[in-house]
Design an enzyme around this catalytic site. Structure first.
Site, PDB file in Angstrom:
ATOM      1  N   HIS A  15       1.102  -1.249   0.039  1.00  0.00           N
ATOM      2  CA  HIS A  15       0.130   0.356  -0.406  1.00  0.00           C
ATOM      3  C   HIS A  15       1.336   1.405   0.106  1.00  0.00           C
ATOM      4  O   HIS A  15       2.079   1.287   0.112  1.00  0.00           O
ATOM      5  CB  HIS A  15      -1.014   0.255   0.800  1.00  0.00           C
ATOM      6  CG  HIS A  15      -0.272   0.207   2.367  1.00  0.00           C
ATOM      7  ND1 HIS A  15      -0.878   0.394   3.576  1.00  0.00           N
ATOM      8  CD2 HIS A  15       1.020  -0.003   2.977  1.00  0.00           C
ATOM      9  CE1 HIS A  15      -0.406   0.926   4.406  1.00  0.00           C
ATOM     10  NE2 HIS A  15       0.604   0.980   3.990  1.00  0.00           N
ATOM     11  N   CYS A  34       5.043   5.191   5.622  1.00  0.00           N
ATOM     12  CA  CYS A  34       4.105   4.600   4.614  1.00  0.00           C
ATOM     13  C   CYS A  34       4.029   4.792   3.779  1.00  0.00           C
ATOM     14  O   CYS A  34       2.596   4.839   2.460  1.00  0.00           O
ATOM     15  CB  CYS A  34       2.373   4.676   5.605  1.00  0.00           C
ATOM     16  SG  CYS A  34       2.999   2.433   6.432  1.00  0.00           S
ATOM     17  N   HIS A  40       4.958  -0.619  -0.417  1.00  0.00           N
ATOM     18  CA  HIS A  40       5.920  -0.961   0.513  1.00  0.00           C
ATOM     19  C   HIS A  40       4.580  -1.947   0.707  1.00  0.00           C
ATOM     20  O   HIS A  40       3.803  -1.775   0.768  1.00  0.00           O
ATOM     21  CB  HIS A  40       6.191  -0.354   1.958  1.00  0.00           C
ATOM     22  CG  HIS A  40       4.928   0.039   2.625  1.00  0.00           C
ATOM     23  ND1 HIS A  40       5.074   1.264   1.900  1.00  0.00           N
ATOM     24  CD2 HIS A  40       4.396   0.149   3.605  1.00  0.00           C
ATOM     25  CE1 HIS A  40       3.698   1.855   3.235  1.00  0.00           C
ATOM     26  NE2 HIS A  40       4.273   0.687   3.654  1.00  0.00           N
ATOM     27  N   HIS A  42       3.144  -5.133   4.021  1.00  0.00           N
ATOM     28  CA  HIS A  42       3.067  -5.613   4.827  1.00  0.00           C
ATOM     29  C   HIS A  42       2.657  -6.678   5.183  1.00  0.00           C
ATOM     30  O   HIS A  42       2.284  -7.104   3.952  1.00  0.00           O
ATOM     31  CB  HIS A  42       1.999  -4.696   5.920  1.00  0.00           C
ATOM     32  CG  HIS A  42       2.403  -3.005   6.239  1.00  0.00           C
ATOM     33  ND1 HIS A  42       2.999  -3.011   7.459  1.00  0.00           N
ATOM     34  CD2 HIS A  42       2.225  -1.766   5.349  1.00  0.00           C
ATOM     35  CE1 HIS A  42       2.966  -1.571   7.164  1.00  0.00           C
ATOM     36  NE2 HIS A  42       2.321  -1.149   5.728  1.00  0.00           N
ATOM     37  N   ASP A  80      -4.788 -11.008  -0.251  1.00  0.00           N
ATOM     38  CA  ASP A  80      -3.285 -11.212  -0.074  1.00  0.00           C
ATOM     39  C   ASP A  80      -2.729 -10.922  -2.099  1.00  0.00           C
ATOM     40  O   ASP A  80      -3.613 -11.502  -2.821  1.00  0.00           O
ATOM     41  CB  ASP A  80      -3.615 -12.363  -0.268  1.00  0.00           C
ATOM     42  CG  ASP A  80      -1.938 -13.472   0.018  1.00  0.00           C
ATOM     43  OD1 ASP A  80      -1.342 -12.730   0.503  1.00  0.00           O
ATOM     44  OD2 ASP A  80      -2.107 -14.310  -0.229  1.00  0.00           O
ATOM     45  N   HIS A  81      -1.508 -10.681  -1.271  1.00  0.00           N
ATOM     46  CA  HIS A  81      -0.821 -10.487  -2.612  1.00  0.00           C
ATOM     47  C   HIS A  81      -1.598  -8.903  -3.429  1.00  0.00           C
ATOM     48  O   HIS A  81      -0.521  -9.052  -4.539  1.00  0.00           O
ATOM     49  CB  HIS A  81       0.113 -11.208  -3.355  1.00  0.00           C
ATOM     50  CG  HIS A  81       0.945 -12.505  -2.703  1.00  0.00           C
ATOM     51  ND1 HIS A  81       0.395 -13.168  -2.026  1.00  0.00           N
ATOM     52  CD2 HIS A  81       2.026 -12.572  -3.068  1.00  0.00           C
ATOM     53  CE1 HIS A  81       1.311 -13.692  -1.171  1.00  0.00           C
ATOM     54  NE2 HIS A  81       2.845 -13.612  -2.010  1.00  0.00           N
ATOM     55  N   GLU A 125      -1.380  -4.410  11.318  1.00  0.00           N
ATOM     56  CA  GLU A 125      -0.375  -3.873  10.978  1.00  0.00           C
ATOM     57  C   GLU A 125       0.591  -4.330  10.477  1.00  0.00           C
ATOM     58  O   GLU A 125       2.113  -4.682  10.009  1.00  0.00           O
ATOM     59  CB  GLU A 125      -0.351  -2.156  10.188  1.00  0.00           C
ATOM     60  CG  GLU A 125       0.161  -2.375   9.068  1.00  0.00           C
ATOM     61  CD  GLU A 125      -0.381  -1.054   8.074  1.00  0.00           C
ATOM     62  OE1 GLU A 125      -0.859  -0.661   7.734  1.00  0.00           O
ATOM     63  OE2 GLU A 125       0.597  -0.015   8.953  1.00  0.00           O
TER      64      GLU A 125
HETATM   65 NI    NI Z   1       2.313   1.241   5.404  1.00  0.00          NI
END
Ligand code: NI
Length: 136
Positions: A15, A34, A40, A42, A80-81, A125
């Site tokens: 995100h 972020c 990047h 998580h 996911d992914h 997170e």
């Molecule tokens: Ni982040």
């Protein structure tokens, strides 16, 4: 008597948090790391909590296999992914913060869950930062 059952799940996603119209510098100030313009990832950890009465016939609140399948279809398969900003409809105009991701997950599971149950989602997170949402 009400009692809660929990199921854990996991997904990885990328995100970027930012506000349209802010410079990269302003975004960094508000959203920290972020805000990285190149995204990047998580490793999100999810706990889904379902609260209800114990069914006297089965001894269950609900069959965990059914909950497992709902989470798989509505959360894991969906998120996911993925790059949340670019690939997930809800986040095309909504910042994919842990708060907003929790609300989206809650709504998706709620839509598949019998209305007799209460639902709560807890989303980690990072190992130390997590959000809880009980619905509105
Ligand atoms: Ni982040």
């Amino acid at each position: 008597m009400k009692i809660s059952i929990n199921r854990k799940a996991h997904f990885n996603a990328a995100h970027r948090l930012h506000k349209e119209g802010y410079s990269d510098e302003e975004n960094l100030k508000v959203f920290g790391k972020c805000s990285n313009p190149l995204y990047h990832g998580h490793n999100y950890e999810l706990i889904v909590t379902v609260t209800g009465e114990i069914d006297p016939e089965t001894g269950f609140v609900m069959n965990l296999d059914i909950l497992k399948k709902i989470i798989k279809d509505e959360v894991e398969y969906y998120l996911d992914h993925k790059n949340l900003n670019l690939e997930v409809e809800e986040f095309k105009k909504l910042n994919p913060t842990a708060e907003n991701i929790s609300v989206v997950i809650w709504k998706r599971i709620r839509a598949k869950l019998n209305s007799k149950y209460e639902l709560k989602v807890t989303l980690f997170e990072t190992p130390r930062n997590y959000v809880e949402y009980w619905g509105d």
